[in-house]
Design a protein around this motif. Structure first.
Motif, mmCIF file in Angstrom:
data_model
loop_
_atom_site.group_PDB
_atom_site.id
_atom_site.type_symbol
_atom_site.label_atom_id
_atom_site.label_comp_id
_atom_site.label_asym_id
_atom_site.label_seq_id
_atom_site.Cartn_x
_atom_site.Cartn_y
_atom_site.Cartn_z
ATOM 1 N N TRP A 68 1.509 3.414 -9.509
ATOM 2 C CA TRP A 68 0.421 3.676 -8.574
ATOM 3 C C TRP A 68 1.002 3.726 -7.157
ATOM 4 O O TRP A 68 1.337 2.673 -6.582
ATOM 5 N N PRO A 69 1.141 4.896 -6.552
ATOM 6 C CA PRO A 69 1.699 4.981 -5.196
ATOM 7 C C PRO A 69 0.942 4.148 -4.163
ATOM 8 O O PRO A 69 1.534 3.689 -3.177
ATOM 9 N N VAL A 70 -0.363 3.930 -4.380
ATOM 10 C CA VAL A 70 -1.139 3.128 -3.429
ATOM 11 C C VAL A 70 -0.606 1.709 -3.334
ATOM 12 O O VAL A 70 -0.858 1.003 -2.352
ATOM 13 N N ALA A 71 0.149 1.262 -4.321
ATOM 14 C CA ALA A 71 0.689 -0.096 -4.301
ATOM 15 C C ALA A 71 1.653 -0.307 -3.145
ATOM 16 O O ALA A 71 1.901 -1.452 -2.749
ATOM 17 N N TRP A 123 1.222 0.274 0.063
ATOM 18 C CA TRP A 123 0.501 -0.377 1.149
ATOM 19 C C TRP A 123 0.089 -1.793 0.754
ATOM 20 O O TRP A 123 0.174 -2.720 1.551
ATOM 21 N N LEU A 124 -0.359 -1.967 -0.480
ATOM 22 C CA LEU A 124 -0.843 -3.275 -0.916
ATOM 23 C C LEU A 124 0.300 -4.283 -1.003
ATOM 24 O O LEU A 124 0.132 -5.460 -0.650
ATOM 25 N N GLU A 125 1.468 -3.860 -1.463
ATOM 26 C CA GLU A 125 2.626 -4.757 -1.522
ATOM 27 C C GLU A 125 3.100 -5.126 -0.124
ATOM 28 O O GLU A 125 3.519 -6.270 0.111
ATOM 29 N N ARG A 126 3.024 -4.192 0.797
ATOM 30 C CA ARG A 126 3.400 -4.503 2.177
ATOM 31 C C ARG A 126 2.482 -5.573 2.768
ATOM 32 O O ARG A 126 2.920 -6.434 3.534
ATOM 33 N N GLU A 127 1.204 -5.523 2.418
ATOM 34 C CA GLU A 127 0.266 -6.528 2.926
ATOM 35 C C GLU A 127 0.600 -7.910 2.393
ATOM 36 O O GLU A 127 0.596 -8.900 3.134
ATOM 37 N N VAL A 128 0.899 -8.011 1.095
ATOM 38 C CA VAL A 128 1.254 -9.301 0.511
ATOM 39 C C VAL A 128 2.569 -9.808 1.103
ATOM 40 O O VAL A 128 2.725 -11.009 1.378
ATOM 41 N N TYR A 129 3.523 -8.897 1.322
ATOM 42 C CA TYR A 129 4.780 -9.307 1.957
ATOM 43 C C TYR A 129 4.530 -9.829 3.366
ATOM 44 O O TYR A 129 5.080 -10.857 3.775
#
Length: 226
Positions: free
Chosen positions: A115-118, A120-126
């Protein structure tokens, strides 16, 4: 106009979901639970990508969309972070949560290839927790500013932060400085004044002091006798 019968979309029941996931994932599944109407699966961190592909492609599961990635911090644990993936099956109208556990050093495999949208979401968790994602080619901060120190959603992060950002008229540029509080944190009592709260204001202590003998009093003579 027809009246709305339900206030929210009705999702499919959880019947058979854990059994189907157990069969599809095998040893990759560490734990599962059906609690308060939500199915949660805890899987091995190193096999996360294979797990997500199986949950997406297995008939009877078919979780095609990644809706959210969330972090949770438990500082008392050795592996202090939970990384939770929320998946949605469009064909079955069902949601599921997938969880992996990690620490500050061990990276979580990125699911950007699924899922390419991940990205942005992984950057937020990082940014918020400091969790690393192996395979994310653009793992930069996304919510905090440049030069931010620390990860603000960790439970041991100080409420005031470490440094503050401001524009300096003297230097004519943006500067970072240690946090300076104009006043300390204060504790407030939220008791209603109509419930008899006692607020001692400057000068109130004089009203309670006993009067000296012979001092004038605003009371009338009959009130003094009483």
């Amino acid at each position: 106009m027809s009246a709305v019968k339900t206030s929210a979309p009705k999702y499919a029941a959880n019947d058979g979901v854990i059994d189907a996931a157990t069969k599809a994932l095998g040893g990759k599944l560490i734990a599962s639970q059906d609690l308060v109407g939500e199915v949660s699966l805890t899987v091995e961190r190193t096999s996360l990508v294979e797990t997500m592909i199986a949950l997406r492609d297995t008939p009877g599961l078919e979780y095609q969309q990644l809706m959210e990635i969330a972090g949770v911090d438990y500082p008392e644990r050795t592996e202090r972070f939970d990384v939770c993936y929320h998946l949605l099956s469009l064909t079955r109208n069902h949601r599921i949560r997938v969880r992996v556990i990690t620490d500050e050093v061990q990276p979580v495999p990125s699911v950007t290839g699924i899922w390419p949208v991940a990205g942005w979401l992984e950057r937020e968790v990082y940014d918020m927790y400091g969790v690393l994602f192996d395979g994310n080619t653009d793992l930069r901060r996304i919510l905090t500013d440049y030069g931010f120190v620390g990860h603000p959603q960790r439970r041991d992060f100080p409420l005031t932060g470490y440094v503050e950002l401001r524009y300096s008229e003297e230097a004519k540029r943006v500067v970072y400085e240690p946090v300076k509080l104009a006043q300390d944190f204060r504790n407030f009592d939220f008791m209603s004044p109509w419930e008899g709260a006692e607020y001692i204001l400057p000068g109130d202590e004089k009203a309670k002091a006993p009067e000296a003998p012979g001092a004038p009093t605003p009371l009338k003579a009959d009130e003094v006798k009483k």
